[in-house]
Write a protein that holds these residues in place. Structure first.
Motif, PDB file in Angstrom:
ATOM      1  N   MET B 157       0.845  -1.128   0.121  1.00 39.36           N
ATOM      2  CA  MET B 157       0.073   0.285  -0.066  1.00 39.36           C
ATOM      3  C   MET B 157       1.080   1.214  -0.056  1.00 39.36           C
ATOM      4  O   MET B 157       0.302   2.494  -0.244  1.00 39.36           O
ATOM      5  N   ASN B 158       2.130   1.197   0.046  1.00 35.85           N
ATOM      6  CA  ASN B 158       3.213   2.131  -0.013  1.00 35.85           C
ATOM      7  C   ASN B 158       4.022   1.762  -1.030  1.00 35.85           C
ATOM      8  O   ASN B 158       5.362   2.096  -0.675  1.00 35.85           O
ATOM      9  N   TRP B 159       3.894   1.108  -1.758  1.00 45.28           N
ATOM     10  CA  TRP B 159       5.017   0.503  -2.973  1.00 45.28           C
ATOM     11  C   TRP B 159       5.966   1.474  -3.536  1.00 45.28           C
ATOM     12  O   TRP B 159       6.978   1.101  -3.791  1.00 45.28           O
ATOM     13  N   GLN B 160       5.146   2.711  -3.962  1.00 42.30           N
ATOM     14  CA  GLN B 160       6.247   3.476  -4.734  1.00 42.30           C
ATOM     15  C   GLN B 160       7.378   4.022  -3.670  1.00 42.30           C
ATOM     16  O   GLN B 160       8.719   3.985  -4.009  1.00 42.30           O
ATOM     17  N   VAL B 161       7.220   4.168  -2.168  1.00 42.35           N
ATOM     18  CA  VAL B 161       8.315   4.373  -1.438  1.00 42.35           C
ATOM     19  C   VAL B 161       9.147   3.436  -1.096  1.00 42.35           C
ATOM     20  O   VAL B 161      10.262   3.552  -1.027  1.00 42.35           O
ATOM     21  N   VAL B 162       8.472   2.226  -1.228  1.00 45.13           N
ATOM     22  CA  VAL B 162       9.419   0.752  -1.125  1.00 45.13           C
ATOM     23  C   VAL B 162      10.418   0.902  -2.095  1.00 45.13           C
ATOM     24  O   VAL B 162      11.674   0.680  -2.091  1.00 45.13           O
ATOM     25  N   LYS B 163      10.031   0.955  -3.518  1.00 40.56           N
ATOM     26  CA  LYS B 163      10.828   1.220  -4.605  1.00 40.56           C
ATOM     27  C   LYS B 163      12.069   2.379  -4.528  1.00 40.56           C
ATOM     28  O   LYS B 163      13.142   2.264  -4.871  1.00 40.56           O
ATOM     29  N   ASP B 164      11.403   3.526  -3.969  1.00 44.38           N
ATOM     30  CA  ASP B 164      12.399   4.624  -3.946  1.00 44.38           C
ATOM     31  C   ASP B 164      13.538   4.289  -2.955  1.00 44.38           C
ATOM     32  O   ASP B 164      14.540   4.706  -3.036  1.00 44.38           O
ATOM     33  N   LEU B 165      13.044   3.740  -1.847  1.00 43.95           N
ATOM     34  CA  LEU B 165      14.079   3.544  -0.442  1.00 43.95           C
ATOM     35  C   LEU B 165      15.104   2.323  -1.115  1.00 43.95           C
ATOM     36  O   LEU B 165      16.164   2.471  -0.835  1.00 43.95           O
ATOM     37  N   VAL B 166      14.469   1.220  -2.034  1.00 40.60           N
ATOM     38  CA  VAL B 166      15.426   0.446  -2.426  1.00 40.60           C
ATOM     39  C   VAL B 166      16.603   1.121  -3.514  1.00 40.60           C
ATOM     40  O   VAL B 166      17.634   0.819  -3.246  1.00 40.60           O
ATOM     41  N   ALA B 167      15.766   1.901  -4.205  1.00 40.39           N
ATOM     42  CA  ALA B 167      17.012   2.675  -5.077  1.00 40.39           C
ATOM     43  C   ALA B 167      17.961   3.549  -4.293  1.00 40.39           C
ATOM     44  O   ALA B 167      19.072   3.754  -4.492  1.00 40.39           O
ATOM     45  N   TYR B 168      17.457   4.380  -3.213  1.00 41.77           N
ATOM     46  CA  TYR B 168      18.304   5.049  -2.496  1.00 41.77           C
ATOM     47  C   TYR B 168      19.168   4.217  -1.715  1.00 41.77           C
ATOM     48  O   TYR B 168      20.540   4.523  -1.918  1.00 41.77           O
ATOM     49  N   ALA B 169      19.131   3.136  -1.266  1.00 46.60           N
ATOM     50  CA  ALA B 169      19.936   2.155  -0.636  1.00 46.60           C
ATOM     51  C   ALA B 169      21.149   1.653  -1.706  1.00 46.60           C
ATOM     52  O   ALA B 169      22.272   1.711  -1.225  1.00 46.60           O
ATOM     53  N   ARG B 170      20.650   1.248  -2.844  1.00 49.00           N
ATOM     54  CA  ARG B 170      21.401   0.808  -3.638  1.00 49.00           C
ATOM     55  C   ARG B 170      22.379   2.013  -4.152  1.00 49.00           C
ATOM     56  O   ARG B 170      23.493   1.565  -4.564  1.00 49.00           O
ATOM     57  N   SER B 171      22.053   3.296  -4.286  1.00 49.93           N
ATOM     58  CA  SER B 171      22.622   4.302  -4.621  1.00 49.93           C
ATOM     59  C   SER B 171      23.863   4.684  -3.592  1.00 49.93           C
ATOM     60  O   SER B 171      24.768   5.132  -3.911  1.00 49.93           O
TER      61      SER B 171
END
Lengths: 46, 455
Positions: B157-171
């Protein structure tokens, strides 16, 4: 030995201090009834 | 300390403080049971009417040899190091990120009160999540592997934030020399091809919530209109599991007083094509009509035995399934520090609420007196952290004489707290189930290492 068969098990060695790279106990699937027996050691130096 | 038991045709002897596992014949079983409280001559006399004296003496010599080798009747040499744990570092290596305190299902047995944790509905912002990841990196010392669990409520229900956080972590992980390992726990309602593709690329593990048979699943796992979710989620999860390939996933269910025949649910899940399975006893108040009862206990033990035997059969037939609690690696399992240090809640593992507060773990979220701090100030309730540092197996009086203590490490602090009011108590019913599971898991190891014997 005729009466006892011993399985290969990990030596309980208190000297190495633990590296801490393993997964946290509750992290993977249970979330409500954790133990440590089903965790894997992830010490790459061993 | 010795624990001996008979299961599935095997006589099994565990030497607690060396971790040794022995399979013995009937004479060996009796000799070991008598060994500590009798002299060799008394043992010979005691067993002479049933076994030849030479055999008894031969067996006694086997026992002596193993004792000298540190594999039988070993003394506890770990207690002193357990009390150093208050001095142990404050390194944090895992976070449970509560990205959504809301849910699209309304399961009455949910320990998180339908995702709200007895509070208001809330969604974690990207800014809070990013700060949580920075907080984890800043507090992780030299630990390279960092675990982050996207949890809820329902994290999709908060999927976009999950994806953005994964991208941030990878960065940041390369620069910080870290390896983020993500887990997504989901009820499946919002799973689609895009979720599957992303999760298979980025999530080390996916936990899919299914309770088993349709009637069991739909009894609790309903939407807000009361409609069961089974028909909606099963095809999605089947697709998800298949697409995981070699990547880790678990189908995780909960059993209650109403389905004490829970192996039927596990076998149903296996029939649906799921191979990585977990099924947990419900955690609820004792007066809840679905709470497990004393009368249920023998049935549950029988179920765990049925499961272990069936898993051996399936493996032999070339169609193995994994049960989370029966995964045990005797030769490369946890080190002694892991075995005595407890689950890590409140120390190396913390839960983060949607607004950035820190709690010892997901099960304490919503209980204000267990708030430990926040992701900006860090852990400010250091007294509470010290308490959790000592929630190891040696700090729990009830664990003192328990043979399973180095397999469970003291168990779940939250369950202990809910059962006894004290994080250093024990949830006795859960302990008994845990011990049964360990007996079954070790029996399976025995069976697999002795294929010519009974099954």
């Amino acid at each position: 030995m005729k009466h006892i068969i011993t399985l290969d098990t990990r030596e309980m060695n208190e000297a190495n201090g633990g590296c801490g790279e393993c997964q946290t106990s509750c992290q993977s699937a249970c979330k409500t009834s954790c133990g440590v027996a089903n965790q894997k050691c992830e010490n790459t130096a061993e | 300390m010795i624990h001996q038991y008979k299961l599935n045709g095997y006589n099994i002897v565990l030497d607690v403080f060396s971790g040794s596992v022995h399979v013995v014949d009937d004479l060996g079983y009796e000799v070991i049971a008598l060994y500590e409280k009798n002299t060799p001559e008394e043992i010979v006399k005691n067993l002479a009417d049933r076994y030849p004296e030479s055999e008894i003496r031969d067996c006694l010599s086997d026992v002596e040899e193993l004792k000298s080798a540190g594999k039988l009747f070993t003394e506890d040499r770990f207690k002193p190091i357990s009390f150093d744990f208050k001095k142990r570092s404050n390194v944090i290596k895992a976070l449970c990120l509560h990205v959504a305190h809301t849910c699209n299902l309304n399961c009455s047995y949910c320990f998180a009160s339908q995702g709200k944790y007895n509070g208001e509905r809330a969604i974690m912002s990207f800014e809070v999540g990013r700060r949580a990841l920075d907080f984890l990196v800043e507090n992780s010392g030299k630990r390279r592997n960092l675990e982050v669990d996207f949890f809820g409520g329902e994290p999709l229900m908060n999927w976009q934030v999950v994806k953005d956080l994964v991208a941030y972590a990878r960065s940041i992980e390369k620069e910080k020399n870290k390896n983020f390992r993500f887990t997504l726990t989901t009820n499946g309602v919002l799973v689609d091809d895009e979720v599957i593709e992303f999760a298979n690329r980025e999530m080390s593990n996916v936990v899919m919530s299914i309770d088993g048979r349709k009637e069991v699943h739909d009894r609790f796992r309903v939407d807000y209109a009361g409609k069961g979710s089974y028909d909606n989620i099963i095809p999605k999860f089947q697709k998800f599991a298949e697409a995981r390939g070699d990547r880790s996933y678990y189908v995780r269910g909960t059993y209650t007083h109403l389905n004490t025949d829970f192996t039927e649910d596990l076998f149903h899940l296996a029939d649906l094509g799921f191979t990585e399975l977990s099924m947990e006893p419900v955690v609820t108040a004792p007066d809840d009509p679905v709470a497990l009862t004393e009368e249920d206990f023998p049935k549950l033990c029988e179920q765990y035995e049925i499961l272990a035997k069936d898993m051996l059969r399936r493996k032999k037939d070339g169609k193995p399934i994994t049960f989370y609690h029966y995964m045990i690696d005797l030769s490369h399992g946890p080190c002694i520090y892991k075995r005595i240090s407890g689950c890590g809640s409140g120390t190396e593992y913390l839960a983060v609420t949607p607004w950035g507060d820190l709690y010892p773990c997901h099960q304490f979220v919503g209980d204000e007196k267990y708030k430990m701090g926040d992701i900006w100030q860090g852990v400010t309730n250091t007294e509470l952290r010290d308490e959790f540092k000592l929630t190891n197996v040696y700090a729990r009086p009830d664990c003192e004489n328990c043979w399973a203590k180095l397999y469970c490490s003291g168990g779940c602090a939250a369950n202990a707290y809910h059962a006894t009011g004290d994080i250093r108590g024990v949830y006795e019913y859960g302990c008994r189930l845990f011990k049964k599971r360990m007996e079954c898991a070790i029996m399976m190891q025995v069976a697999e290492n002795m294929p010519s014997s009974a099954e």
